[in-house]
Design a protein around this motif. Structure first.
Motif, PDB file in Angstrom:
ATOM      1  N   PRO A 237       6.501  -3.161  -6.313  1.00 30.63           N
ATOM      2  CA  PRO A 237       6.614  -4.077  -5.165  1.00 30.63           C
ATOM      3  C   PRO A 237       7.411  -3.460  -4.004  1.00 30.63           C
ATOM      4  N   LEU A 238       8.412  -2.662  -4.370  1.00 24.99           N
ATOM      5  CA  LEU A 238       9.220  -2.012  -3.338  1.00 24.99           C
ATOM      6  C   LEU A 238       8.348  -1.072  -2.501  1.00 24.99           C
ATOM      7  N   ALA A 239       7.589  -0.238  -3.212  1.00 27.39           N
ATOM      8  CA  ALA A 239       6.742   0.738  -2.523  1.00 27.39           C
ATOM      9  C   ALA A 239       5.666   0.031  -1.706  1.00 27.39           C
ATOM     10  N   SER A 240       5.134  -1.031  -2.268  1.00 26.09           N
ATOM     11  CA  SER A 240       4.081  -1.758  -1.574  1.00 26.09           C
ATOM     12  C   SER A 240       4.618  -2.331  -0.256  1.00 26.09           C
ATOM     13  N   ASN A 241       5.840  -2.891  -0.302  1.00 29.33           N
ATOM     14  CA  ASN A 241       6.440  -3.430   0.925  1.00 29.33           C
ATOM     15  C   ASN A 241       6.712  -2.335   1.945  1.00 29.33           C
ATOM     16  N   LYS A 242       7.263  -1.242   1.460  1.00 23.55           N
ATOM     17  CA  LYS A 242       7.569  -0.136   2.377  1.00 23.55           C
ATOM     18  C   LYS A 242       6.300   0.337   3.090  1.00 23.55           C
ATOM     19  N   SER A 243       5.210   0.414   2.318  1.00 29.53           N
ATOM     20  CA  SER A 243       3.981   0.953   2.894  1.00 29.53           C
ATOM     21  C   SER A 243       3.421   0.045   3.979  1.00 29.53           C
ATOM     22  N   LYS A 244       3.794  -1.219   3.911  1.00 31.38           N
ATOM     23  CA  LYS A 244       3.290  -2.152   4.925  1.00 31.38           C
ATOM     24  C   LYS A 244       4.000  -1.954   6.254  1.00 31.38           C
ATOM     25  N   GLU A 245       5.240  -1.440   6.173  1.00 31.52           N
ATOM     26  CA  GLU A 245       6.015  -1.279   7.410  1.00 31.52           C
ATOM     27  C   GLU A 245       6.029   0.150   7.916  1.00 31.52           C
ATOM     28  N   ASP A 246       5.692   1.085   7.036  1.00 31.88           N
ATOM     29  CA  ASP A 246       5.869   2.488   7.376  1.00 31.88           C
ATOM     30  C   ASP A 246       4.551   3.237   7.189  1.00 31.88           C
ATOM     31  N   GLU A 247       3.928   3.510   8.320  1.00 32.42           N
ATOM     32  CA  GLU A 247       2.603   4.137   8.312  1.00 32.42           C
ATOM     33  C   GLU A 247       2.627   5.503   7.610  1.00 32.42           C
ATOM     34  N   GLU A 248       3.711   6.243   7.826  1.00 33.02           N
ATOM     35  CA  GLU A 248       3.810   7.585   7.267  1.00 33.02           C
ATOM     36  C   GLU A 248       3.922   7.524   5.742  1.00 33.02           C
ATOM     37  N   TYR A 249       4.703   6.558   5.280  1.00 36.84           N
ATOM     38  CA  TYR A 249       4.901   6.332   3.849  1.00 36.84           C
ATOM     39  C   TYR A 249       3.536   6.054   3.196  1.00 36.84           C
ATOM     40  N   LEU A 250       2.783   5.197   3.848  1.00 34.37           N
ATOM     41  CA  LEU A 250       1.455   4.839   3.340  1.00 34.37           C
ATOM     42  C   LEU A 250       0.541   6.064   3.311  1.00 34.37           C
ATOM     43  N   GLU A 251       0.617   6.839   4.371  1.00 33.78           N
ATOM     44  CA  GLU A 251      -0.208   8.049   4.471  1.00 33.78           C
ATOM     45  C   GLU A 251       0.109   9.001   3.313  1.00 33.78           C
ATOM     46  N   ASP A 252       1.401   9.158   3.027  1.00 31.69           N
ATOM     47  CA  ASP A 252       1.824  10.011   1.911  1.00 31.69           C
ATOM     48  C   ASP A 252       1.267   9.484   0.588  1.00 31.69           C
ATOM     49  N   ALA A 253       1.361   8.160   0.436  1.00 32.33           N
ATOM     50  CA  ALA A 253       0.887   7.545  -0.813  1.00 32.33           C
ATOM     51  C   ALA A 253      -0.611   7.788  -0.985  1.00 32.33           C
ATOM     52  N   ARG A 254      -1.349   7.711   0.112  1.00 34.48           N
ATOM     53  CA  ARG A 254      -2.791   7.975   0.077  1.00 34.48           C
ATOM     54  C   ARG A 254      -3.052   9.408  -0.352  1.00 34.48           C
ATOM     55  N   ASP A 255      -2.249  10.292   0.232  1.00 36.71           N
ATOM     56  CA  ASP A 255      -2.401  11.708  -0.057  1.00 36.71           C
ATOM     57  C   ASP A 255      -2.118  11.980  -1.540  1.00 36.71           C
ATOM     58  N   ILE A 256      -1.066  11.337  -2.029  1.00 40.13           N
ATOM     59  CA  ILE A 256      -0.703  11.503  -3.441  1.00 40.13           C
ATOM     60  C   ILE A 256      -1.822  10.958  -4.334  1.00 40.13           C
ATOM     61  N   THR A 257      -2.397   9.846  -3.910  1.00 40.34           N
ATOM     62  CA  THR A 257      -3.491   9.246  -4.689  1.00 40.34           C
ATOM     63  C   THR A 257      -4.616  10.261  -4.851  1.00 40.34           C
ATOM     64  N   MET A 258      -4.937  10.920  -3.746  1.00 41.30           N
ATOM     65  CA  MET A 258      -6.012  11.905  -3.808  1.00 41.30           C
ATOM     66  C   MET A 258      -5.614  13.057  -4.729  1.00 41.30           C
ATOM     67  N   LYS A 259      -4.325  13.394  -4.688  1.00 40.78           N
ATOM     68  CA  LYS A 259      -3.867  14.537  -5.496  1.00 40.78           C
ATOM     69  C   LYS A 259      -3.996  14.255  -6.991  1.00 40.78           C
ATOM     70  N   PHE A 260      -3.528  13.083  -7.436  1.00 42.69           N
ATOM     71  CA  PHE A 260      -3.647  12.876  -8.896  1.00 42.69           C
ATOM     72  C   PHE A 260      -5.099  12.601  -9.286  1.00 42.69           C
ATOM     73  N   GLN A 261      -5.851  11.991  -8.364  1.00 44.17           N
ATOM     74  CA  GLN A 261      -7.274  11.764  -8.680  1.00 44.17           C
ATOM     75  C   GLN A 261      -8.017  13.083  -8.845  1.00 44.17           C
ATOM     76  N   SER A 262      -7.603  14.076  -8.078  1.00 45.55           N
ATOM     77  CA  SER A 262      -8.292  15.370  -8.211  1.00 45.55           C
ATOM     78  C   SER A 262      -7.542  16.307  -9.160  1.00 45.55           C
ATOM     79  N   LYS A 263      -6.676  15.717  -9.981  1.00 45.05           N
ATOM     80  CA  LYS A 263      -5.967  16.427 -11.049  1.00 45.05           C
ATOM     81  C   LYS A 263      -5.096  17.582 -10.555  1.00 45.05           C
ATOM     82  N   GLU A 264      -4.502  17.425  -9.388  1.00 49.89           N
ATOM     83  CA  GLU A 264      -3.559  18.449  -8.932  1.00 49.89           C
ATOM     84  C   GLU A 264      -2.352  18.420  -9.858  1.00 49.89           C
TER      85      GLU A 264
END
Ligand code: ARG
Length: 581
Positions: free
Chosen positions: A207-234
Motif C-alpha cells: 500500500p505504501l508503494a502504491s500510494n507513492k506511485s500515485k504522487e510520484d511519476e518517477e517512482y511509478l516509472e521505475d516500478a514499471r521498469d522493474i516490472t519489465m525486468k523481472f518479467q524478462s527474467k533479468e
C-alpha cells in the motif's frame, strides 16, 4: 441410477404398458398434497398425440399403476390429473437403500475433465474480502463436480506477475538499496542472501508503494521498469521476485487453508506466461496481432455487438504483459498440460468484459477446440450495511484474515456448552465461524450482492451455518446416546417422516440443477429444508425413550440417513462439522 430416476423410468414403462408413449417423466412432489404426494399430468399432454379424452387416458394409466404395489391412494382429479402416493413399504425401502449407500441417491454424470480457476489472490498483497466469494463458490462447485463424477481440478492462479510486484520491489530497493539483488555485478549465490523481509512487511510495503506511485511519476516509472525486468527474467530482479513470491505464497496458502479451500494446481500468472511466446506466435501466424499506439492488441469485436468491445491487450506500449495476456496464455497452458473439456472461471461478475475478450481471442486463435467450453461464473459482491463493498471501520480494504477473525469472535461468544474447555472453544469457534461465513455466502444466488450481517450469520437459529452444524451434531449425539450402529426402517408413524423421505428423494434433482446452473443456493436451501423437517420430527417425537423397539430403531435409522446426507452436503459446500459445539 438414483431411486428417483429409476422411479421415473418405471413410470414411463407403466405408461407404455397402458398403451401410450411418453418421452420422459419428471417427478416433482405435488403442491396438492391433500390429493396425493405426486401428480402426473401426462394424460393431459398425451391428448394431443392420441386424440382421446384425457380422462380415458388417465384411467388406462391408473389401471397399470394399480398393479404396482409401490403406489397407493391413486386417484384422478379434474379432467385427467393422476395423483398418487408412495406406499409405506416402498418408503421404508427407499430409506433403507439410502442408509446402506448414500450414493444410491446420486446420479453420476458422464466423466469430464474440468479446470476451475477460483483463486486469484495477489502475491504480496493481503487476501481481501473480494477473494472470499471466489474461494467459497469455486471450492464448492469443484466439490459438487467431483461428487457428480467429474474430474475437476482447482487452480489458484495467483496474481504474481503484474505491476504490484514491480511496486513492491521498487519500495524494497528504496529501503534496502544495498541488497545484492540490485547489484548488476553480483556474482554470488542468490539463495544465500538473507532477505530482511517477512510477509507482514510485504503487506505494509504494497500500500505504501502504491500510494507513492500515485504522487510520484518517477517512482511509478521505475516500478514499471522493474516490472519489465523481472518479467524478462533479468537476473537480480528475477531472483528477488522469486523470493517474494515464496514468502507470500506460504501466507496465501495458510489463509486458503483457514477457508477450507484447497487447490490441486498452484500456478501463478508467471507460470502461464511461460507459454506467452508460443501464444504470441500462434496469434501472429493467424494474423490476429495489430499495432495500436505502440501496443500489441487483438481485435475481438463482432459485427453484431451492441455494446463496446475493446481489443484484447497482448503487450502494453511500455513492453509489459497485461492481465489479458496472462489469461489468454493460461488457456494455452491448460490446453497443453491438461487438455480439459471445460474451463470455469469463478471470478467477480464485474470482470465479465475481460473474460469475454479473452474467450473470443482464444476462439479466434483456435487455441482450444470448439467443443471445449470456456465459462465465466460471475458473482456479486459482499456489501456492508451501506450497500457498498464491505470495508473496515475506517473505510479501508478489509483483509480476509481480519474478516475471519471478526466472525470467529462472534461465534466464540455463542458457544455456551459448559463442558467445552476454553482452548477447545477457540478451535470449535473457527469451524463454526467458517460455517457461518460460507453458508451465508452460498445461500443467496451467486449473481446477486448480499449484505454482511455478522449477528445474523452467526445465529444458532434460522437459515444459518451454525444452525445446520448444531442440528447435525445433535443427530450424531442422538445416535451415540442410543448406541445406534445399524438398523432398518420397518415402521413409521406420522407425516413428518414421510416428508423427510420425499425430500430425500428430491436430492438428485437438486444436485443436477445446481451443477447445470453452477449455483449453490439450491443446495444451501435444500440443506435447511431437510434439517428443519428433521428438527420438527425430532421435536414431535421422543426417539430415545420410545418403548416400541421397532419404531425406535426405524426412527434412529431415519436419523442416520439425514445425518449422512447432511454431512455429505455440508462437505460439498466446504463446511466442516466439529464434534461438538
Ligand atoms: N488476481 C486478480 C484480482 O485480484 C483476479 C484473478 C482472477 N482470475 C483470473 N483468471 N483472471 O483481481
Amino acid at each position: 441410477m438414483s431411486i428417483l430416476k429409476e422411479l421415473e423410468k418405471d413410470l414411463k414403462t407403466i405408461i407404455k404398458n397402458a398403451g401410450y408413449e411418453e418421452e420422459s417423466i419428471a417427478l416433482e412432489p405435488s403442491n396438492r398434497r391433500d390429493l396425493g404426494e405426486y401428480q402426473l399430468n401426462d394424460a393431459m399432454q398425451l391428448v394431443k398425440i392420441y386424440h382421446k379424452n384425457p380422462k380415458e387416458i388417465a384411467e388406462d394409466i391408473v389401471k397399470e399403476l394399480q398393479k404396482d404395489n409401490r403406489f397407493t391412494d391413486i386417484n384422478i382429479a379434474g379432467p385427467g390429473f393422476i395423483n398418487f402416493s408412495l406406499s409405506n413399504e416402498y418408503t421404508y425401502e427407499i430409506l433403507n437403500k439410502i442408509n446402506l449407500d448414500i450414493y444410491s441417491n446420486i446420479d453420476k454424470k458422464e466423466k469430464k475433465k474440468i479446470i476451475i480457476d477460483y483463486g486469484g489472490a495477489n502475491v504480496s498483497k493481503a487476501l481481501h474480502v473480494g477473494h472470499l466469494r471466489s474461494a467459497n463458490i469455486g471450492e464448492a462447485l469443484k466439490r459438487l463436480a467431483i461428487l457428480l463424477g467429474y474430474d475437476a481440478l482447482g487452480d489458484a492462479h495467483l496474481g504474481d506477475f503484474g505491476r504490484p510486484l514491480g511496486l513492491v520491489i521498487k519500495e524494497i530497493k528504496e529501503e534496502y538499496p544495498n541488497l545484492p539483488y540490485f547489484d548488476p555485478n553480483y556474482e554470488g549465490d542468490y539463495s544465500e542472501i538473507e532477505l530482511p523481509i517477512t510477509n507482514e512487511d510485504l503487506e505494509r510495503i504494497y500500500p505504501l508503494a502504491s500510494n507513492k506511485s500515485k504522487e510520484d511519476e518517477e517512482y511509478l516509472e521505475d516500478a514499471r521498469d522493474i516490472t519489465m525486468k523481472f518479467q524478462s527474467k533479468e537476473k537480480g530482479y528475477y531472483e528477488l521476485w522469486k523470493k517474494i513470491v515464496d514468502i507470500s505464497k506460504a501466507d496465501i496458502k495458510n489463509t486458503y487453508d483457514s477457508l477450507n479451500t484447497n487447490f490441486e494446481i498452484w500456478n501463478g500468472e508467471s507460470d502461464e506466461m511461460e507459454f506467452f511466446d508460443e501464444l504470441y506466435k500462434i496469434c501472429d501466424e493467424q494474423g490476429l496481432i495489430t499495432d495500436s499506439e505502440g501496443a500489441k492488441v487483438i481485435e475481438v469485436e463482432k459485427s453484431d455487438d451492441n455494446s463496446p468491445m475493446p481489443p484484447l491487450m497482448m503487450v502494453k506500449s511500455n513492453g509489459t504483459m497485461s492481465y489479458d495476456s496472462t489469461d489468454l496464455a493460461a488457456i494455452l497452458e491448460r490446453k497443453v498440460n491438461f487438455n480439459p473439456d471445460e474451463m470455469w472461471y469463478v471470478v467477480d461478475g464485474r470482470q465479465s468484459l475481460h473474460f469475454e475478450q479473452v474467450f473470443r481471442a482464444a476462439r479466434l486463435a483456435k487455441i482450444v477446440d470448439d467443443n471445449v467450453s470456456l465459462e465465466h461464473i460471475g458473482f456479486g459482491t459482499m456489501n456492508g450495511k451501506d450497500g457498498k463493498p464491505f470495508k473496515t471501520r475506517d473505510g479501508g480494504v478489509m483483509s480476509l484474515k481480519n474478516l475471519i477473525e471478526l466472525v470467529n469472535n462472534e461465534t466464540y461468544k455463542r458457544i455456551t456448552n459448559e463442558s467445552i474447555s476454553q482452548e477447545e472453544k477457540k478451535e470449535i469457534s473457527k469451524e463454526v465461524g467458517l460455517a457461518a461465513l460460507k453458508y451465508a455466502d452460498l445461500l443467496p444466488y451467486r449473481g446477486t450482492d448480499y449484505i454482511f450481517e455478522i449477528e445474523k450469520f452467526a445465529d444458532l437459529e434460522g437459515k444459518t451455518g451454525p444452525y445446520l452444524l448444531y442440528s447435525t451434531i445433535r443427530m450424531k449425539s442422538l445416535l451415540n446416546k442410543a448406541k445406534y450402529t445399524e438398523g432398518i426402517v420397518t415402521k413409521l408413524k406420522g407425516n413428518s417422516e414421510k416428508d423427510i423421505a420425499l425430500t430425500l428423494l428430491e436430492l438428485p434433482n437438486v444436485l443436477d440443477r445446481s451443477l447445470n446452473t453452477k449455483t449453490l443456493n439450491e443446495i444451501a436451501e435444500y440443506l435447511y429444508k431437510l434439517t428443519a423437517l428433521y428438527n420438527k420430527f425430532y421435536a414431535d417425537n421422543k426417539v430415545l425413550v420410545e418403548s416400541d423397539e421397532e419404531l425406535r430403531n426405524s426412527w434412529l435409522t431415519l436419523t442416520n440417513v439425514v445425518y449422512k446426507v447432511n454431512l455429505l452436503l455440508l462437505d460439498t459446500l466446504g463446511i466442516k462439522v466439529p464434534n461438538k459445539m
